[in-house]
Write an enzyme that holds these catalytic residues in place. Structure first.
Site, PDB file in Angstrom:
ATOM      1  N   GLU A 110       0.844  -1.206   0.000  1.00 21.16           N
ATOM      2  CA  GLU A 110       0.000   0.000   0.000  1.00 21.16           C
ATOM      3  C   GLU A 110       0.875   1.251   0.000  1.00 21.16           C
ATOM      4  OE1 GLU A 110      -3.487   0.373   2.701  1.00 21.16           O
ATOM      5  OE2 GLU A 110      -2.555   2.275   3.282  1.00 21.16           O
ATOM      6  N   ALA A 157     -10.310  10.838   2.205  1.00 25.04           N
ATOM      7  CA  ALA A 157     -11.769  10.880   2.338  1.00 25.04           C
ATOM      8  C   ALA A 157     -12.248  12.259   1.893  1.00 25.04           C
ATOM      9  CB  ALA A 157     -12.177  10.595   3.774  1.00 25.04           C
ATOM     10  N   ALA A 161     -19.412   1.095   3.377  1.00 25.29           N
ATOM     11  CA  ALA A 161     -18.580   0.592   2.278  1.00 25.29           C
ATOM     12  C   ALA A 161     -19.339  -0.431   1.437  1.00 25.29           C
ATOM     13  CB  ALA A 161     -17.303  -0.022   2.854  1.00 25.29           C
ATOM     14  N   LYS A 211     -20.435  -6.694   3.326  1.00 27.79           N
ATOM     15  CA  LYS A 211     -19.613  -6.246   2.195  1.00 27.79           C
ATOM     16  C   LYS A 211     -19.385  -7.402   1.219  1.00 27.79           C
ATOM     17  CE  LYS A 211     -16.659  -3.937   5.151  1.00 27.79           C
ATOM     18  NZ  LYS A 211     -15.637  -2.953   5.595  1.00 27.79           N
TER      19      LYS A 211
HETATM   20  P1  FAD Z   1     -17.629   0.245   6.819  1.00 30.92           P
HETATM   21  O1  FAD Z   1     -17.253  -1.132   6.441  1.00 30.92           O
HETATM   22  O2  FAD Z   1     -18.808   0.801   6.163  1.00 30.92           O
HETATM   23  O3  FAD Z   1     -17.835   0.310   8.373  1.00 30.92           O
HETATM   24  C1  FAD Z   1     -16.793   0.279   9.351  1.00 30.92           C
HETATM   25  C2  FAD Z   1     -17.310  -0.251  10.693  1.00 30.92           C
HETATM   26  O4  FAD Z   1     -18.462   0.495  11.077  1.00 30.92           O
HETATM   27  C3  FAD Z   1     -17.750  -1.697  10.671  1.00 30.92           C
HETATM   28  O5  FAD Z   1     -16.675  -2.599  10.832  1.00 30.92           O
HETATM   29  C4  FAD Z   1     -18.733  -1.706  11.784  1.00 30.92           C
HETATM   30  O6  FAD Z   1     -18.082  -1.758  13.000  1.00 30.92           O
HETATM   31  C5  FAD Z   1     -19.412  -0.389  11.646  1.00 30.92           C
HETATM   32  N1  FAD Z   1     -20.567  -0.517  10.743  1.00 30.92           N
HETATM   33  C6  FAD Z   1     -20.618  -0.246   9.432  1.00 30.92           C
HETATM   34  N2  FAD Z   1     -21.851  -0.462   8.949  1.00 30.92           N
HETATM   35  C7  FAD Z   1     -22.573  -0.866   9.970  1.00 30.92           C
HETATM   36  C8  FAD Z   1     -23.911  -1.240  10.127  1.00 30.92           C
HETATM   37  N3  FAD Z   1     -24.768  -1.240   9.099  1.00 30.92           N
HETATM   38  N4  FAD Z   1     -24.331  -1.617  11.328  1.00 30.92           N
HETATM   39  C9  FAD Z   1     -23.489  -1.597  12.350  1.00 30.92           C
HETATM   40  N5  FAD Z   1     -22.218  -1.246  12.279  1.00 30.92           N
HETATM   41  C10 FAD Z   1     -21.760  -0.900  11.119  1.00 30.92           C
HETATM   42  N6  FAD Z   1      -9.609   5.763   4.827  1.00 30.92           N
HETATM   43  C11 FAD Z   1      -9.473   6.720   3.881  1.00 30.92           C
HETATM   44  O7  FAD Z   1     -10.013   7.819   4.018  1.00 30.92           O
HETATM   45  N7  FAD Z   1      -8.740   6.489   2.744  1.00 30.92           N
HETATM   46  C12 FAD Z   1      -8.134   5.300   2.508  1.00 30.92           C
HETATM   47  O8  FAD Z   1      -7.494   5.125   1.475  1.00 30.92           O
HETATM   48  C13 FAD Z   1      -8.247   4.271   3.501  1.00 30.92           C
HETATM   49  N8  FAD Z   1      -7.682   3.063   3.325  1.00 30.92           N
HETATM   50  C14 FAD Z   1      -7.879   2.076   4.250  1.00 30.92           C
HETATM   51  C15 FAD Z   1      -7.336   0.804   4.016  1.00 30.92           C
HETATM   52  C16 FAD Z   1      -7.521  -0.228   4.944  1.00 30.92           C
HETATM   53  C17 FAD Z   1      -6.960  -1.598   4.653  1.00 30.92           C
HETATM   54  C18 FAD Z   1      -8.255   0.019   6.143  1.00 30.92           C
HETATM   55  C19 FAD Z   1      -8.445  -1.068   7.151  1.00 30.92           C
HETATM   56  C20 FAD Z   1      -8.797   1.286   6.383  1.00 30.92           C
HETATM   57  C21 FAD Z   1      -8.625   2.320   5.449  1.00 30.92           C
HETATM   58  N9  FAD Z   1      -9.179   3.581   5.646  1.00 30.92           N
HETATM   59  C22 FAD Z   1      -9.020   4.560   4.678  1.00 30.92           C
HETATM   60  C23 FAD Z   1      -9.906   3.910   6.877  1.00 30.92           C
HETATM   61  C24 FAD Z   1     -11.435   3.678   6.760  1.00 30.92           C
HETATM   62  O9  FAD Z   1     -11.980   4.559   5.797  1.00 30.92           O
HETATM   63  C25 FAD Z   1     -12.054   3.947   8.127  1.00 30.92           C
HETATM   64  O10 FAD Z   1     -11.661   2.954   9.030  1.00 30.92           O
HETATM   65  C26 FAD Z   1     -13.565   4.145   8.155  1.00 30.92           C
HETATM   66  O11 FAD Z   1     -13.935   4.579   9.475  1.00 30.92           O
HETATM   67  C27 FAD Z   1     -14.357   2.869   7.920  1.00 30.92           C
HETATM   68  O12 FAD Z   1     -14.355   2.520   6.622  1.00 30.92           O
HETATM   69  P2  FAD Z   1     -14.930   1.058   6.196  1.00 30.92           P
HETATM   70  O13 FAD Z   1     -14.808   0.982   4.749  1.00 30.92           O
HETATM   71  O14 FAD Z   1     -14.354   0.007   7.013  1.00 30.92           O
HETATM   72  O15 FAD Z   1     -16.451   1.264   6.604  1.00 30.92           O
END
Ligand code: FAD
Length: 330
Positions: A22, A56, A131, A196
């Site tokens: 990454e 973001a 997501a 997802k």
């Molecule tokens: P989601 O999967 O939508 O949700 C995250 C968490 O929220 C879930 O695990 C759960 O605990 C809770 N949640 C979600 N939906 C629900 C629901 N319906 N009901 C209950 N709980 C729910 N951020 C950036 O801005 N840019 C990047 O390039 C970036 N790269 C990343 C790469 C990796 C490998 C990781 C692990 C994180 C990255 N992030 C990045 C950070 C990420 O955007 C944040 O952690 C954000 O808060 C959550 O994104 P997500 O896609 O996991 O969200």
């Protein structure tokens, strides 16, 4: 470098587990130049893909695309674009996905992203609340762009027929072995990961973790919860105490106290770096030994430390690799 870039030694024909990296988009011209060299060095390790982060709210859109295009044009490596949807309308998210597909990107890491610092985390999250919705959108935009594929008819010059539609190569999502900072518990994280997968994700990449059991326990619970896609551990060699502090702030994942102390008391930068590299290599070896289907290495835009980690591994020690149902990463 021993063990990297070749799939098998003479004595051992088992394939090397897939490795990916990454990067983040550079902010200055000098950093962009240095990143080109870093990408070239990482490409020599024959990664399955290299992913590029996305600010973001789209703050890094152009810079992320430039890095991804560099890979497309100058290397054989598959570029993976991180995309976030927080704060976007449906139309904006649709345009964003289309722009990346038009640029030739076919692999994505679909993320919700975090609202800007100081913003009410529940207000103004945008039209896509998770997501999983972005995963669905990526597939939908691809379908709209290319409802069907045309392929040549063997032996009939100039003739074509309707073929199977191309799908995005990989649609990856994030997973949180020690729980998302805002999650109410690991069950919620596993439910979110399953949602997802159901939406069309075919690979999960984990947030940083510091103990192999955190990852292995999470995978076990995810499997029990019905998740079947490969869950690739995300590992970063942390080479300075300042970087460890910054990572803790960014991810909310508490590092082990002994690692933090050991980094602080190392006498110089080189021994500090070696300590972080050795820690990451040990962790990587443990999770591979426990069945991890590959490794995703956070590079912090430096090739030396991650290549050093790989150089220390016995990359053929993957006893449970065959149990992974889906072998998405090359
Ligand atoms: P989601 O999967 O939508 O949700 C995250 C968490 O929220 C879930 O695990 C759960 O605990 C809770 N949640 C979600 N939906 C629900 C629901 N319906 N009901 C209950 N709980 C729910 N951020 C950036 O801005 N840019 C990047 O390039 C970036 N790269 C990343 C790469 C990796 C490998 C990781 C692990 C994180 C990255 N992030 C990045 C950070 C990420 O955007 C944040 O952690 C954000 O808060 C959550 O994104 P997500 O896609 O996991 O969200």
């Amino acid at each position: 470098m021993a063990g990297i870039g070749s799939d098998a030694s003479d004595a051992d024909c088992r394939p090397r587990p897939p490795i990916s990296f990454e990067l983040f988009p550079p902010r200055t011209d000098a950093a962009a130049l240095a990143l080109g060299r870093t990408i070239d060095r990482l490409a020599e390790a024959d990664p399955a893909f290299i992913s590029v982060t996305f600010g973001a709210g789209g703050s890094s859109r152009g810079r992320s695309l430039t890095v991804l295009r560099y890979m497309l044009e100058n290397t054989d490596v598959e570029p993976m674009a991180h995309l976030t949807c927080v704060g976007s309308s449906h139309a904006e998210a649709n345009r964003l996905v289309r722009e990346f597909l038009d640029a030739g990107i076919t692999s994505f890491l679909a993320l919700r992203g975090d609202p800007p610092e100081g913003a009410d985390p529940d207000a103004g999250i945008g039209d896509l609340g998770s997501a999983a919705e972005l995963v669905q959108l990526i597939h939908r935009v691809q379908e709209e762009r290319e409802p069907f594929a045309q392929e040549g008819v063997p032996g009939v010059p100039g003739a074509s027929r309707i073929g199977e539609r191309r799908r995005p190569e990989r649609v990856a999502v994030a997973a949180f072995p020690t729980g998302h900072p805002r999650s109410l518990g690991l069950t919620q994280d596993i439910d979110a990961l399953l949602a997802k997968e159901v939406a069309g994700a075919n690979l999960a990449i984990t947030q940083l973790f510091w103990h192999a059991d955190d990852y292995l326990g999470f995978v076990e619970r995810a499997r029990a919860g019905g998740v079947t896609i490969p869950i690739v551990p995300g590992i970063m060699p942390v080479t300075t105490p300042a970087r460890l502090a910054r990572l803790t702030e960014l991810t909310g994942v508490e590092p082990p106290a002994d690692l933090a102390i050991d980094l602080e008391i190392e006498p110089d930068a080189e021994s500090c770096a070696q300590l972080g590299i050795a820690y990451a290599a040990r962790l990587a070896q443990q999770v591979l030994g426990g069945g991890a289907p590959g490794l995703h290495l956070y590079t912090f835009n430096r090739h030396d430390a991650v290549l050093d980690v790989l150089g220390r591994l016995d990359l053929h020690t993957t006893p449970q690799l065959v149990h992974e149902r889906n072998t998405t990463p090359r």
